[in-house]
Design a protein around this motif. Structure first.
Motif, short mmCIF file in Angstrom:
data_model
loop_
_atom_site.label_atom_id
_atom_site.label_comp_id
_atom_site.label_asym_id
_atom_site.label_seq_id
_atom_site.Cartn_x
_atom_site.Cartn_y
_atom_site.Cartn_z
N TYR A 16 -5.07 1.83 4.35
CA TYR A 16 -4.71 2.29 5.70
C TYR A 16 -4.81 3.81 5.83
CZ TYR A 16 -3.00 -2.44 6.41
OH TYR A 16 -2.92 -3.81 6.52
N HIS A 17 -5.93 4.36 5.40
CA HIS A 17 -6.15 5.79 5.63
C HIS A 17 -7.62 6.06 5.90
CE1 HIS A 17 -6.48 6.29 0.96
NE2 HIS A 17 -7.70 6.22 1.47
N LEU A 18 -7.89 7.25 6.44
CA LEU A 18 -9.25 7.72 6.66
C LEU A 18 -9.59 8.70 5.54
CD1 LEU A 18 -9.28 8.44 10.52
CD2 LEU A 18 -10.34 6.51 9.35
N ILE A 19 -10.81 8.58 5.01
CA ILE A 19 -11.23 9.47 3.93
C ILE A 19 -12.60 10.07 4.25
CG2 ILE A 19 -12.16 7.51 2.61
CD1 ILE A 19 -11.39 9.14 0.07
N GLY A 20 -12.70 11.37 4.06
CA GLY A 20 -13.94 12.06 4.35
C GLY A 20 -15.02 11.74 3.33
N GLU A 21 -16.24 11.52 3.81
CA GLU A 21 -17.35 11.15 2.94
C GLU A 21 -17.71 12.28 1.98
OE1 GLU A 21 -21.89 10.54 4.04
OE2 GLU A 21 -20.70 8.80 4.71
N ASN B 146 0.82 -1.22 0.00
CA ASN B 146 0.00 0.00 0.00
C ASN B 146 0.85 1.27 0.00
OD1 ASN B 146 -2.94 -0.96 0.41
ND2 ASN B 146 -1.80 -2.12 1.93
N PHE B 147 2.10 1.14 0.41
CA PHE B 147 2.99 2.30 0.44
C PHE B 147 3.98 2.27 -0.73
CE2 PHE B 147 1.64 1.39 4.76
CZ PHE B 147 1.25 2.64 5.23
N GLY B 148 3.81 1.30 -1.62
CA GLY B 148 4.67 1.24 -2.80
C GLY B 148 5.94 0.42 -2.63
N TYR B 149 5.99 -0.44 -1.61
CA TYR B 149 7.18 -1.27 -1.38
C TYR B 149 6.85 -2.74 -1.63
CZ TYR B 149 8.63 2.97 1.09
OH TYR B 149 8.92 4.26 1.41
N ARG B 150 7.90 -3.51 -1.90
CA ARG B 150 7.71 -4.95 -2.15
C ARG B 150 8.84 -5.72 -1.49
NH1 ARG B 150 9.40 -8.73 -5.82
NH2 ARG B 150 10.71 -7.21 -6.90
N LEU B 151 8.49 -6.83 -0.83
CA LEU B 151 9.45 -7.66 -0.13
C LEU B 151 9.94 -8.78 -1.05
CD1 LEU B 151 10.80 -8.17 2.64
CD2 LEU B 151 8.82 -9.58 3.24
N ILE C 126 -12.36 8.88 16.01
CA ILE C 126 -13.02 9.20 14.75
C ILE C 126 -14.30 10.00 14.97
CG2 ILE C 126 -14.39 7.06 14.60
CD1 ILE C 126 -13.58 7.02 11.57
N LYS C 127 -14.95 9.79 16.13
CA LYS C 127 -16.20 10.52 16.40
C LYS C 127 -15.93 12.00 16.66
CE LYS C 127 -16.24 9.52 21.39
NZ LYS C 127 -16.92 8.79 22.48
N ASN C 128 -14.66 12.34 16.94
CA ASN C 128 -14.32 13.73 17.20
C ASN C 128 -13.77 14.46 15.98
OD1 ASN C 128 -15.09 13.60 19.93
ND2 ASN C 128 -13.12 12.71 20.50
N LEU C 129 -13.80 13.79 14.82
CA LEU C 129 -13.48 14.47 13.56
C LEU C 129 -14.79 15.08 13.05
CD1 LEU C 129 -11.14 11.77 11.93
CD2 LEU C 129 -10.45 13.97 12.93
N ARG C 130 -15.00 16.36 13.34
CA ARG C 130 -16.34 16.95 13.22
C ARG C 130 -16.63 17.59 11.87
NH1 ARG C 130 -14.64 18.45 18.51
NH2 ARG C 130 -15.79 17.31 20.12
N ASP C 131 -15.60 17.73 11.00
CA ASP C 131 -15.86 18.44 9.74
C ASP C 131 -16.46 17.53 8.68
OD1 ASP C 131 -13.50 16.97 9.50
OD2 ASP C 131 -12.71 18.30 7.94
N ASP C 132 -16.55 16.22 8.96
CA ASP C 132 -17.09 15.29 7.97
C ASP C 132 -17.27 13.93 8.64
OD1 ASP C 132 -17.94 14.21 5.59
OD2 ASP C 132 -16.15 14.75 4.43
N TYR C 133 -17.94 13.02 7.93
CA TYR C 133 -17.97 11.61 8.34
C TYR C 133 -16.79 10.92 7.66
CZ TYR C 133 -22.68 12.33 10.13
OH TYR C 133 -23.77 12.78 10.83
N TYR C 134 -15.93 10.27 8.48
CA TYR C 134 -14.73 9.64 7.92
C TYR C 134 -14.86 8.12 7.96
CZ TYR C 134 -12.30 14.07 7.62
OH TYR C 134 -11.93 15.34 7.26
N HIS C 135 -14.35 7.50 6.90
CA HIS C 135 -14.40 6.05 6.77
C HIS C 135 -12.98 5.49 6.64
CE1 HIS C 135 -18.76 6.25 6.23
NE2 HIS C 135 -18.53 7.27 5.40
N TYR C 136 -12.78 4.34 7.23
CA TYR C 136 -11.46 3.70 7.24
C TYR C 136 -11.33 2.79 6.04
CZ TYR C 136 -7.63 0.68 8.88
OH TYR C 136 -6.47 -0.04 9.00
N ASP C 137 -10.31 3.05 5.23
CA ASP C 137 -10.01 2.20 4.07
C ASP C 137 -8.97 1.17 4.52
OD1 ASP C 137 -8.90 1.07 1.71
OD2 ASP C 137 -9.54 2.82 0.54
N GLU C 138 -9.39 -0.08 4.73
CA GLU C 138 -8.51 -1.12 5.26
C GLU C 138 -7.35 -1.44 4.34
OE1 GLU C 138 -10.35 -4.64 6.73
OE2 GLU C 138 -12.04 -3.57 7.60
N GLU C 139 -7.61 -1.37 3.04
CA GLU C 139 -6.57 -1.73 2.08
C GLU C 139 -5.48 -0.66 1.99
OE1 GLU C 139 -8.18 -2.73 -1.69
OE2 GLU C 139 -9.23 -4.51 -0.96
#
Length: 715
Positions: A675-680, A495-500, A660-673
């Motif tokens: 690994y980031h939060l994105i505003g709806e 997800n960060f552009g690296y490969r083992l 996450i409930k205290n991020l008040r400017d939007d509803y944020y969702h967790y992208d598991e793949e």
């Protein structure tokens, strides 16, 4: 082969069904006069987990019963892993539903079961061999006429029920110690009795005292130990030196101890000599603790029980009494000291080349020229401190040679595959009342690396020598990681552009080191290092030499810190016996075959408990340090992202949560793949490594929780 090894070998290879004790005597033709000895041996092997005895009283090796022995390591979720006794076996996942009453660090047998975790092996606890948490420390939550002890150790996930008759006048909110009177069962909490009240949980000093009691270690040494050390001299006796066969006099050799400014117990001193145009002799001189701590004496038994010195934020709980640790065993300057010396001859070639051409291990007596700190050495190497260069003018040339040797050793070690994690260490500075006043990052410069490389070099030589001689020995081992964990790690870093590289056929440590080098200085450095470390197995002590994966070394031991680690003291005894006679008698080898697995298992357990305590004491003071900073703003970086929020690490290494409930400017969702939060609505993204500004909103020392409010993302 020892009786122990022979018995286990034949039970594995020649016995095809469980046998009674009498059946074993008959099968192996044990003479009547030897049956008591073999009966004791069977009991010992059951306690150590090498033999299983079923409900019908029949014996066999665990694998014949489809069982695997080891210790339970709980994780925050309440689930756990079995860390097998055999370091060659993979860790086994145990869900909370399959713990069957086992607690953190208990020694158990696990039966493999079908896994729903992909390729990960899973199991259920079939039998508990040894209970560890006989006493538990925590806060008492008292109700009408009963209470619950909430353990300080968060890996003990069960609250402990305290019935009315067991409260013993303890009050709500006090820090207490409870003795377990009834062990947990499925869907049933353990029960306990209050045996000690440490004080109110917020009283000064109670928090650290609780950590000490959690370890179940006494603060003072027993009277029989103190009586024994009365007979230990304060100075090295010249007659002792002359009488000791094979002890080499190195008192004219220029050498130095290099350690932190607060250190008082000096295990090691180092020397270097130029033997020719391209040959250098490194000397690593280690305190000869075994000369004073005789086998099976009260002092030795106490050292074994403790197994390690423990370094808490405000005190040290030593393995040995101060008379030894800071006195006769400490390599203080300008005094004679008995040592064990490892000489290693290196040949330099080219710009970076280095090879070992010879080595020697010997008993010795030294007289250190100087006691230097890491800071002093670093200043001299950086050519910053002229006054220090004048003070240590007789050793400047040696320091420069040592630094060149350090550079080549380090470069060569990483080229071979050693891994270099970059986690910052923090020193907590306290006031006179034990309250934290500063959090200071520790440096790890050339001076620290110099001693680190030399100690690794000596540990390698000692382990290789004993392995070559095929003598029983205690090794420091780090097994190769599970393949499925490496595959999961590879998916994570993708997800960060690296490969083992090579993940399908077994990962070489060099491939992991290449990832560490690639992420150095990037936003994602900490999270990738953290996930990598969690994907690896833990280093342990073992009588089996299976190599050290993260160091990329096939032979490794702990030899260089006998003042503070019992495995090192054990290694010294075996080495001294071996080099004195050239071999170990068969009787002595048989004894070690029985002793070493016990020592290795016990010391590995005590090391884990000590590390937990040291980490807890630092984390506790970090939280306390932030208590008066509610409402203040700080800059930090996002160090982790989950479905419930973001973890933010401040410059002082304190970490807190933005829920996450205290991020008040939007509803944020967790992208598991990814690994980031994105505003709806806004599509704003928060990634690991992003710089942010936060405000401290809540500090809870009891739960070790720190809550932040996000002010802004710093672009």
């Amino acid at each position: 082969m020892s009786a122990r090894s022979e018995l286990l070998k034949r039970l594995r290879e020649d016995v095809h069904r469980p046998l009674s004790k009498e059946g074993i005597f008959q099968k192996f033709e044990i003479a009547k006069e030897q049956q008591q000895m073999f009966s004791d041996l069977l009991d010992d092997l059951i306690k150590s987990g090498h033999i299983f005895k079923n409900s019908q009283g029949l014996y066999g090796v665990p694998e014949k019963f489809n069982l695997i022995g080891g210790r339970v390591e709980k994780i925050a979720s309440g689930n756990a892993f079995l860390i097998p006794d055999n370091p060659e076996k993979d860790d086994i996942y145990i869900s909370s539903a399959n713990m069957n009453g086992a607690m953190h660090n208990d020694k158990v047998f696990v039966r493999p079961i079908r896994s729903d975790r992909g390729k990960s092996q899973a199991g259920e606890v079939a039998e508990i061999i040894e209970r560890v948490n006989k006493e538990v420390v925590g806060n008492l939550e008292k109700y009408k006429n009963y209470g619950f002890l909430i353990p300080d150790n968060k890996r003990i996930c069960n609250d402990i029920f305290i019935p009315p008759e067991a409260l013993n006048q303890a009050q709500n909110g006090q820090k207490v110690v409870a003795k377990i009177t009834r062990w947990p069962e499925k869907n049933r909490n353990p029960e306990g009795e209050i045996i000690e009240i440490l004080g109110n949980k917020d009283d000064a000093g109670v928090d650290i005292e609780a950590i000490i009691r959690q370890l179940d270690l006494p603060g003072e040494f027993p009277d029989k130990v103190l009586k024994q050390i009365e007979n230990i001299p304060d100075q090295v006796n010249e007659k002792t030196v002359k009488k000791d066969d094979g002890r080499v006099d190195l008192r004219d050799l220029k050498l130095v101890t290099i350690d932190g400014p607060d250190a008082k117990d000096f295990d090691d001193a180092v020397s270097i000599e130029k033997q020719g145009s391209d040959v250098y002799r490194l000397g690593v001189h280690i305190a000869d603790v075994s000369h004073y701590v005789t086998d099976n004496s009260p002092l030795d038994n106490e050292a074994y029980s403790r197994a390690t010195s423990i370094y808490l934020v405000d005190r040290v709980i030593p393995m040995l009494p101060e008379k030894l640790s800071n006195g006769i065993c400490s390599l203080n300057p300008q005094v004679d000291r008995l040592t064990m010396t490892v000489f290693i001859d290196y040949r330099f070639h080219g710009k970076n080349g280095i090879e070992i051409i010879d080595h020697d291990i010997t008993k010795s007596v030294i007289n250190s020229n100087h006691r230097m700190t890491y800071g002093e050495v670093q200043d001299i190497l950086d050519n910053k401190e002229q006054a220090k260069k004048e003070e240590y003018s007789d050793f400047i040339e040696e320091l420069e040679m040592m630094n060149e040797l350090r550079r080549r050793l380090r470069k060569n070690r990483f080229a071979e595959g050693s891994m270099d994690f970059n986690f910052p260490e923090v020193k907590v500075e306290l006031d006179e009342d034990g309250h934290p006043i500063n959090l200071k990052k520790r440096s790890h410069g050339e001076a620290e690396q110099l001693i680190e490389e030399f100690m690794i070099a000596a540990n390698r030589i000692v382990a290789a020598e004993m392995s070559w001689r095929e003598m029983p020995f205690i090794y420091r081992v780090h097994e190769e990681p599970d393949l499925d964990r490496m595959q999961q790690f590879n998916e994570f870093i993708h997800n960060f552009g690296y490969r083992l590289k090579g993940v399908k056929n077994g990962v070489h440590p060099r491939a992991l080191q290449e990832i560490l080098e690639a992420v150095r200085g990037t936003k994602e450095e900490k999270i990738i290092e953290t996930v990598m470390l969690r994907s690896l197995k833990k280093a342990v002590y073992s009588e089996k030499n299976v190599g050290h994966f993260s160091l990329g070394i096939t032979h490794y031991s702990h030899f260089t810190s006998p003042i503070r680690r019992y495995p090192d003291l054990t290694a010294h005894r075996i080495i001294k016996e071996t080099i004195t006679e050239g071999y170990l008698s068969q009787k002595r080898q048989d004894e070690l075959d029985i002793e070493l697995p016990k020592i290795a298992d016990h010391c590995s357990l005590q090391e884990r408990r000590a590390m937990d305590a040291e980490r807890d004491s630092v984390d506790l003071k970090k939280i306390e340090f932030m208590e008066d900073k509610i409402g203040e703003e700080f800059d930090g970086i996002i160090s982790g992202i989950t479905g419930f929020g973001m973890f933010i690490e401040l410059e002082n290494t304190v970490e807190g949560l933005v829920h996450i409930k205290n991020l008040r400017d939007d509803y944020y969702h967790y992208d598991e793949e990814k690994y980031h939060l994105i505003g709806e609505r806004t599509k704003k993204i928060y990634r690991i490594g992003d710089e942010v500004r936060i405000k401290v909103t809540k500090v809870n020392r009891d739960k070790r929780e720190l809550d932040f409010e996000l002010i802004e993302k710093i672009d």
